[in-house]
Design a protein around this motif. Sequence first.
Motif, PDB file in Angstrom:
ATOM      1  N   LEU A  24     -36.338  -0.964 -20.595  1.00  0.00           N
ATOM      2  CA  LEU A  24     -37.546  -1.859 -21.351  1.00  0.00           C
ATOM      3  C   LEU A  24     -38.820  -1.260 -21.688  1.00  0.00           C
ATOM      4  O   LEU A  24     -39.589  -1.375 -22.622  1.00  0.00           O
ATOM      5  N   GLY A  25     -39.319  -0.597 -20.532  1.00  0.00           N
ATOM      6  CA  GLY A  25     -40.520   0.227 -20.519  1.00  0.00           C
ATOM      7  C   GLY A  25     -40.550   1.141 -21.672  1.00  0.00           C
ATOM      8  O   GLY A  25     -41.607   1.394 -22.435  1.00  0.00           O
ATOM      9  N   CYS A  26     -39.432   1.983 -21.854  1.00  0.00           N
ATOM     10  CA  CYS A  26     -39.459   3.128 -23.103  1.00  0.00           C
ATOM     11  C   CYS A  26     -39.446   2.474 -24.252  1.00  0.00           C
ATOM     12  O   CYS A  26     -40.383   2.883 -24.943  1.00  0.00           O
ATOM     13  N   LEU A  27     -38.833   1.262 -24.523  1.00  0.00           N
ATOM     14  CA  LEU A  27     -38.893   0.623 -25.717  1.00  0.00           C
ATOM     15  C   LEU A  27     -40.117  -0.020 -25.889  1.00  0.00           C
ATOM     16  O   LEU A  27     -40.961   0.308 -27.141  1.00  0.00           O
ATOM     17  N   LEU A  28     -41.007  -0.762 -25.042  1.00  0.00           N
ATOM     18  CA  LEU A  28     -42.249  -1.416 -25.245  1.00  0.00           C
ATOM     19  C   LEU A  28     -43.134  -0.276 -25.269  1.00  0.00           C
ATOM     20  O   LEU A  28     -44.280  -0.423 -26.251  1.00  0.00           O
ATOM     21  N   THR A  29     -43.092   0.812 -24.715  1.00  0.00           N
ATOM     22  CA  THR A  29     -44.254   1.957 -24.802  1.00  0.00           C
ATOM     23  C   THR A  29     -44.232   2.634 -26.270  1.00  0.00           C
ATOM     24  O   THR A  29     -44.981   2.740 -26.878  1.00  0.00           O
ATOM     25  N   ALA A  30     -42.828   2.929 -26.633  1.00  0.00           N
ATOM     26  CA  ALA A  30     -42.722   3.204 -28.102  1.00  0.00           C
ATOM     27  C   ALA A  30     -43.197   2.504 -29.122  1.00  0.00           C
ATOM     28  O   ALA A  30     -43.954   2.790 -30.020  1.00  0.00           O
ATOM     29  N   VAL A  31     -43.019   1.184 -28.931  1.00  0.00           N
ATOM     30  CA  VAL A  31     -43.534   0.227 -29.880  1.00  0.00           C
ATOM     31  C   VAL A  31     -44.962   0.015 -29.986  1.00  0.00           C
ATOM     32  O   VAL A  31     -45.761   0.167 -31.052  1.00  0.00           O
ATOM     33  N   GLY A  32     -45.534   0.203 -28.703  1.00  0.00           N
ATOM     34  CA  GLY A  32     -46.946   0.091 -28.474  1.00  0.00           C
ATOM     35  C   GLY A  32     -47.444   1.286 -29.243  1.00  0.00           C
ATOM     36  O   GLY A  32     -48.781   1.092 -29.916  1.00  0.00           O
ATOM     37  N   VAL A  33     -47.083   2.298 -28.973  1.00  0.00           N
ATOM     38  CA  VAL A  33     -47.826   3.569 -29.545  1.00  0.00           C
ATOM     39  C   VAL A  33     -47.440   3.847 -31.053  1.00  0.00           C
ATOM     40  O   VAL A  33     -48.624   3.948 -31.744  1.00  0.00           O
ATOM     41  N   THR A  34     -46.349   3.274 -31.331  1.00  0.00           N
ATOM     42  CA  THR A  34     -46.141   3.140 -32.904  1.00  0.00           C
ATOM     43  C   THR A  34     -47.200   2.360 -33.788  1.00  0.00           C
ATOM     44  O   THR A  34     -47.717   2.707 -34.703  1.00  0.00           O
ATOM     45  N   PHE A  35     -47.428   1.150 -33.183  1.00  0.00           N
ATOM     46  CA  PHE A  35     -48.296   0.063 -33.745  1.00  0.00           C
ATOM     47  C   PHE A  35     -49.797   0.110 -33.070  1.00  0.00           C
ATOM     48  O   PHE A  35     -50.382  -0.858 -33.425  1.00  0.00           O
ATOM     49  N   GLU A  36     -49.941   1.027 -32.385  1.00  0.00           N
ATOM     50  CA  GLU A  36     -51.204   1.269 -31.926  1.00  0.00           C
ATOM     51  C   GLU A  36     -51.757  -0.019 -31.166  1.00  0.00           C
ATOM     52  O   GLU A  36     -52.966  -0.206 -31.426  1.00  0.00           O
ATOM     53  N   SER A  37     -50.829  -0.347 -30.409  1.00  0.00           N
ATOM     54  CA  SER A  37     -51.192  -1.744 -29.317  1.00  0.00           C
ATOM     55  C   SER A  37     -51.412  -1.374 -27.994  1.00  0.00           C
ATOM     56  O   SER A  37     -50.405  -1.012 -27.162  1.00  0.00           O
ATOM     57  N   ASP A  38     -52.569  -1.431 -27.509  1.00  0.00           N
ATOM     58  CA  ASP A  38     -52.789  -1.018 -26.183  1.00  0.00           C
ATOM     59  C   ASP A  38     -52.136  -1.865 -25.239  1.00  0.00           C
ATOM     60  O   ASP A  38     -51.539  -1.389 -24.060  1.00  0.00           O
ATOM     61  N   SER A  39     -51.941  -3.214 -25.428  1.00  0.00           N
ATOM     62  CA  SER A  39     -51.504  -4.078 -24.401  1.00  0.00           C
ATOM     63  C   SER A  39     -49.991  -3.778 -24.283  1.00  0.00           C
ATOM     64  O   SER A  39     -49.106  -3.841 -23.212  1.00  0.00           O
ATOM     65  N   THR A  40     -49.307  -3.600 -25.500  1.00  0.00           N
ATOM     66  CA  THR A  40     -47.857  -3.444 -25.419  1.00  0.00           C
ATOM     67  C   THR A  40     -47.692  -2.202 -24.802  1.00  0.00           C
ATOM     68  O   THR A  40     -46.664  -1.991 -24.006  1.00  0.00           O
ATOM     69  N   THR A  41     -48.447  -1.093 -24.996  1.00  0.00           N
ATOM     70  CA  THR A  41     -48.214   0.152 -24.134  1.00  0.00           C
ATOM     71  C   THR A  41     -48.367   0.148 -22.708  1.00  0.00           C
ATOM     72  O   THR A  41     -47.798   0.585 -22.020  1.00  0.00           O
ATOM     73  N   LEU A  42     -49.328  -0.614 -22.386  1.00  0.00           N
ATOM     74  CA  LEU A  42     -49.848  -0.736 -21.086  1.00  0.00           C
ATOM     75  C   LEU A  42     -48.573  -1.649 -20.419  1.00  0.00           C
ATOM     76  O   LEU A  42     -48.314  -1.100 -19.451  1.00  0.00           O
TER      77      LEU A  42
END
Length: 68
Positions: A24-42
């Motif tokens: 789940l962490g890998c998926l959320l980090t990838a989505v956060g980096v792709t859409f430039e969302s700091d909160s999702t990446t965190l």
Amino acid sequence: MVAQTSDGHVLLAKKLGGLFAIILGCLLTAVGVTFESDSTTLVGVLFLALGAVLLVLKIVRRNQQRPS
């Protein structure tokens, strides 16, 4: 040789929980980096750290010296 523990369900929960948290962490980090969302990446990085801690705790518990 298979080790028998009285709290086998707890160790299994740590292992599965750790693996689920890492995925789940890998998926959320990838989505956060792709859409430039700091909160999702965190949140993704926090889940990665949680998963790693759970797996390390399981490994440390398994490798403890048992009294003979």
